[in-house]
Write an enzyme that holds these catalytic residues in place. Structure first.
Site, mmCIF file in Angstrom:
data_model
loop_
_atom_site.group_PDB
_atom_site.id
_atom_site.type_symbol
_atom_site.label_atom_id
_atom_site.label_comp_id
_atom_site.label_asym_id
_atom_site.label_seq_id
_atom_site.Cartn_x
_atom_site.Cartn_y
_atom_site.Cartn_z
ATOM 1 N N ASP A 1 -5.917 3.774 -6.475
ATOM 2 C CA ASP A 1 -4.566 4.454 -6.046
ATOM 3 C C ASP A 1 -3.717 5.036 -6.917
ATOM 4 O O ASP A 1 -2.802 5.504 -6.548
ATOM 5 C CB ASP A 1 -3.985 3.131 -5.285
ATOM 6 N N HIS B 1 -13.239 2.687 -11.191
ATOM 7 C CA HIS B 1 -13.834 3.286 -9.585
ATOM 8 C C HIS B 1 -13.443 4.672 -9.512
ATOM 9 O O HIS B 1 -13.494 4.917 -8.271
ATOM 10 C CB HIS B 1 -13.648 2.294 -8.772
ATOM 11 N N ASN C 1 -3.076 -14.580 -10.406
ATOM 12 C CA ASN C 1 -3.663 -14.457 -9.200
ATOM 13 C C ASN C 1 -3.128 -15.439 -8.204
ATOM 14 O O ASN C 1 -2.547 -16.417 -8.394
ATOM 15 C CB ASN C 1 -5.102 -14.646 -9.382
#
Ligand code: NAD
Ligand code: ZN
Length: 254
Positions: free
Chosen positions: A106, A121, A215
């Site tokens: 993003d 990625h 997390n």
């Protein structure tokens, strides 16, 4: 109060340099971008093999554009960095954090201001022509014609990797290098299930780094690799963490 993991992490980070962060989809959830797996994830809606595999794209680019890419474009066009992205940018300003290795596509870490971001990625902010290789910003792509085409007539594809494609070796090489040279690795919002990203914290640990996880839930790393986990939403946790570091360093927050 020292059993508050945020205070422990602030102390660990305040006097350190060469901190590297590994981030995943969870860090962008508070920016409105859904993760892949889990509740509300994209894969509840789309079958990844039908839409996110390179073979699916090459077989029928219009179908993948119409369903997955258009939806991702709409979501990412609107998204802005949240407190987690901003906090990591602040840690770079403070000379604590050097590099971010991200699985996200993003581009929000760069928008927040981090200058050394390894995009494992690739990046969805750009499209690449399948024929001539020229690039165009995703935000400027005209999606009234699907699949969108370059001036040369070639079809545009996102400049990030699909399933079935290789991680660019230079990104992998550099990630391994920074991971084995850091003092602390912050692992934020990743389920740590996808290789080779999941092995990056293992490498850091083996080279002697402390591994701190942030997390909302425990992951496969939490048992054996992480020194400790701070459970909570990345934006909230990192905002408190940077405020605490600033307090320890006698700085005023900006
Ligand atoms: P994932 O979807 O497998 O895991 C997301 C993790 O984030 C989970 O462990 C979840 O517990 C945690 N999480 C959810 N909300 C959180 C929050 N508010 N704060 C902290 N943690 C939170 O994602 P992954 O590990 O990054 O791996 C899967 C793939 O997803 C990657 O390959 C990446 O390319 C891709 N992806 C990227 C984006 C993006 O660019 N923003 C979005 C979706 C998927
Ligand atoms: Zn072209």
């Amino acid at each position: 109060m020292m059993d508050d993991p945020i205070q422990i992490a602030a102390k660990d980070l305040a006097n350190t340099q060469k901190v590297v962060a590994l981030t995943g989809a969870g860090i962008s959830v508070e920016s409105g971008i859904p993760p892949f797996r889990g509740k509300g994830g994209l894969w509840e809606k789309f079958d990844p093999m039908e839409y996110a595999h390179i073979n699916a794209f090459m077989k029928n680019p219009a179908k993948v554009w119409n369903v997955l890419i258009k939806e991702m474009k709409e979501i990412i066009d609107k998204a802005k960095p949240n407190d987690a992205h901003k906090g990591l940018a602040r840690l770079e300003d403070l000379g604590i954090l050097t590099t971010i290795i991200t699985q996200n596509v993003d581009g929000l870490h760069q928008v927040a201001g981090n200058t050394d971001v390894i995009e494992f990625h690739g990046n969805f902010a750009w499209q690449r022509c399948l024929d001539c290789g020229s690039r165009c910003e995703t935000a400027k792509i005209d999606v009234t014609r699907i699949p969108p085409r370059c001036e040369c007539g070639g079809i545009y594809r996102p400049d990030c990797i699909f399933f079935g494609e290789m991680i660019p070796p230079q990104h992998l090489y550099r990630s391994e290098k920074v991971a084995s040279n850091c003092n602390i690795m912050l692992v934020v919002g990743t389920s740590a299930r996808i290789q080779p990203a999941a092995s990056i914290p293992v490498m850091a640990k083996q080279a002697g780094a402390k591994v701190i996880e942030i997390n909302t839930e425990r992951t496969p790393l939490s048992e054996k690799i992480s020194d400790y986990i701070i459970l909570g939403k990345a934006g909230e946790v990192i905002k408190r963490l940077t405020a605490e570091i600033e307090r320890l360093k006698n700085l005023n927050p900006i």
